[in-house]
Design a protein around this motif. Structure first.
Motif, mmCIF file in Angstrom:
data_model
loop_
_atom_site.group_PDB
_atom_site.id
_atom_site.type_symbol
_atom_site.label_atom_id
_atom_site.label_comp_id
_atom_site.label_asym_id
_atom_site.label_seq_id
_atom_site.Cartn_x
_atom_site.Cartn_y
_atom_site.Cartn_z
ATOM 1 N N ILE A 23 -38.351 -25.118 8.699
ATOM 2 C CA ILE A 23 -39.117 -24.360 9.100
ATOM 3 C C ILE A 23 -37.925 -24.226 10.421
ATOM 4 O O ILE A 23 -38.399 -23.272 10.870
ATOM 5 N N GLY A 24 -38.127 -25.338 11.185
ATOM 6 C CA GLY A 24 -37.806 -24.510 12.709
ATOM 7 C C GLY A 24 -36.332 -24.711 13.073
ATOM 8 O O GLY A 24 -35.853 -23.663 13.317
ATOM 9 N N ALA A 25 -35.387 -24.945 12.070
ATOM 10 C CA ALA A 25 -33.977 -24.858 12.077
ATOM 11 C C ALA A 25 -34.037 -23.151 11.233
ATOM 12 O O ALA A 25 -32.985 -22.347 11.762
ATOM 13 N N ILE A 26 -34.381 -22.606 10.440
ATOM 14 C CA ILE A 26 -34.963 -21.500 9.634
ATOM 15 C C ILE A 26 -34.928 -20.743 11.194
ATOM 16 O O ILE A 26 -34.506 -19.785 11.533
ATOM 17 N N ILE A 27 -36.284 -21.173 11.896
ATOM 18 C CA ILE A 27 -36.582 -20.469 13.023
ATOM 19 C C ILE A 27 -35.483 -20.363 13.741
ATOM 20 O O ILE A 27 -34.692 -19.301 14.553
ATOM 21 N N GLY A 28 -34.487 -21.097 13.930
ATOM 22 C CA GLY A 28 -33.900 -21.302 15.538
ATOM 23 C C GLY A 28 -32.831 -20.873 14.809
ATOM 24 O O GLY A 28 -32.169 -20.354 16.189
ATOM 25 N N VAL A 29 -32.181 -20.652 13.476
ATOM 26 C CA VAL A 29 -31.361 -19.437 13.371
ATOM 27 C C VAL A 29 -31.806 -18.322 13.406
ATOM 28 O O VAL A 29 -30.342 -17.984 14.247
ATOM 29 N N ALA A 30 -33.008 -17.730 13.170
ATOM 30 C CA ALA A 30 -33.155 -16.513 13.470
ATOM 31 C C ALA A 30 -32.928 -16.156 15.335
ATOM 32 O O ALA A 30 -32.824 -15.052 15.503
ATOM 33 N N MET A 31 -32.669 -17.759 16.036
ATOM 34 C CA MET A 31 -33.178 -16.780 17.379
ATOM 35 C C MET A 31 -31.896 -17.497 17.673
ATOM 36 O O MET A 31 -31.523 -17.450 19.126
ATOM 37 N N ASP A 32 -30.948 -17.321 17.319
ATOM 38 C CA ASP A 32 -29.646 -18.009 17.715
ATOM 39 C C ASP A 32 -29.578 -19.737 18.418
ATOM 40 O O ASP A 32 -29.078 -19.468 19.205
ATOM 41 N N GLN A 33 -30.522 -20.093 17.950
ATOM 42 C CA GLN A 33 -30.756 -21.778 19.008
ATOM 43 C C GLN A 33 -31.305 -22.841 17.281
ATOM 44 O O GLN A 33 -32.090 -22.932 17.397
ATOM 45 N N PRO A 34 -30.731 -22.737 16.583
ATOM 46 C CA PRO A 34 -30.712 -23.677 15.773
ATOM 47 C C PRO A 34 -31.076 -25.264 16.171
ATOM 48 O O PRO A 34 -31.771 -26.179 15.006
ATOM 49 N N SER A 35 -30.347 -25.537 16.891
ATOM 50 C CA SER A 35 -30.571 -27.029 17.092
ATOM 51 C C SER A 35 -31.877 -27.655 17.319
ATOM 52 O O SER A 35 -32.957 -28.084 17.236
ATOM 53 N N ALA A 36 -32.376 -26.286 18.944
ATOM 54 C CA ALA A 36 -33.380 -25.814 18.818
ATOM 55 C C ALA A 36 -34.272 -25.930 18.725
ATOM 56 O O ALA A 36 -35.686 -26.852 18.568
ATOM 57 N N GLY A 37 -34.226 -24.813 17.625
ATOM 58 C CA GLY A 37 -35.450 -24.711 16.773
ATOM 59 C C GLY A 37 -35.559 -26.166 15.451
ATOM 60 O O GLY A 37 -36.735 -26.710 15.442
ATOM 61 N N ALA A 38 -34.743 -26.517 15.421
ATOM 62 C CA ALA A 38 -34.889 -28.275 14.971
ATOM 63 C C ALA A 38 -35.485 -29.183 15.379
ATOM 64 O O ALA A 38 -36.687 -29.771 14.367
ATOM 65 N N VAL A 39 -35.329 -29.318 16.493
ATOM 66 C CA VAL A 39 -35.749 -30.133 17.411
ATOM 67 C C VAL A 39 -37.419 -30.021 17.651
ATOM 68 O O VAL A 39 -38.161 -30.797 17.644
ATOM 69 N N ILE A 40 -37.387 -28.935 17.797
ATOM 70 C CA ILE A 40 -38.829 -28.032 18.006
ATOM 71 C C ILE A 40 -39.630 -28.682 17.125
ATOM 72 O O ILE A 40 -40.969 -28.832 16.912
ATOM 73 N N GLY A 41 -39.333 -27.777 16.273
ATOM 74 C CA GLY A 41 -40.224 -27.804 13.961
ATOM 75 C C GLY A 41 -40.211 -29.737 13.460
ATOM 76 O O GLY A 41 -41.318 -30.134 13.174
ATOM 77 N N MET A 42 -39.009 -30.539 14.658
ATOM 78 C CA MET A 42 -39.597 -31.554 13.628
ATOM 79 C C MET A 42 -40.492 -32.721 14.491
ATOM 80 O O MET A 42 -40.792 -33.077 14.276
ATOM 81 N N ALA A 43 -40.777 -31.794 16.302
ATOM 82 C CA ALA A 43 -41.515 -32.582 17.163
ATOM 83 C C ALA A 43 -42.992 -31.758 16.475
ATOM 84 O O ALA A 43 -44.127 -33.600 16.701
ATOM 85 N N ILE A 44 -43.491 -31.305 15.988
ATOM 86 C CA ILE A 44 -44.653 -30.299 15.699
ATOM 87 C C ILE A 44 -44.899 -31.070 14.668
ATOM 88 O O ILE A 44 -45.884 -31.625 14.429
ATOM 89 N N GLY A 45 -43.868 -31.493 13.280
ATOM 90 C CA GLY A 45 -44.383 -32.169 12.216
ATOM 91 C C GLY A 45 -44.855 -33.681 12.387
ATOM 92 O O GLY A 45 -45.665 -34.345 11.821
ATOM 93 N N ILE A 46 -44.108 -34.022 13.304
ATOM 94 C CA ILE A 46 -44.432 -35.720 13.896
ATOM 95 C C ILE A 46 -46.005 -35.238 14.021
ATOM 96 O O ILE A 46 -46.605 -36.776 13.877
#
Length: 60
Positions: A23-46
């Protein structure tokens, strides 16, 4: 089988890590920041998975 104790099943939190990453990667792609979205989403999941693990340990 006589040596096993009847304990409630363990809770699983790993799905939240995977969903957070996805979900973080998908939201990150929508905001033109896929790497940041993936990292933030993973942190929240952890954080959610660790909270579930702590609650499961207290339940025993």
């Amino acid at each position: 089988m006589s040596g096993t104790e009847n304990s409630p099943p363990r809770l699983a939190g790993g799905i939240f890590i995977a969903l957070g990453l996805l979900i973080g990667a998908i939201i990150g792609v929508a905001m033109d920041q896929p790497s940041a979205g993936a990292v933030i989403g993973m942190a929240i999941g952890i954080v959610i998975a660790v909270a579930i693990w702590v609650m499961d340990r207290k339940r025993r």
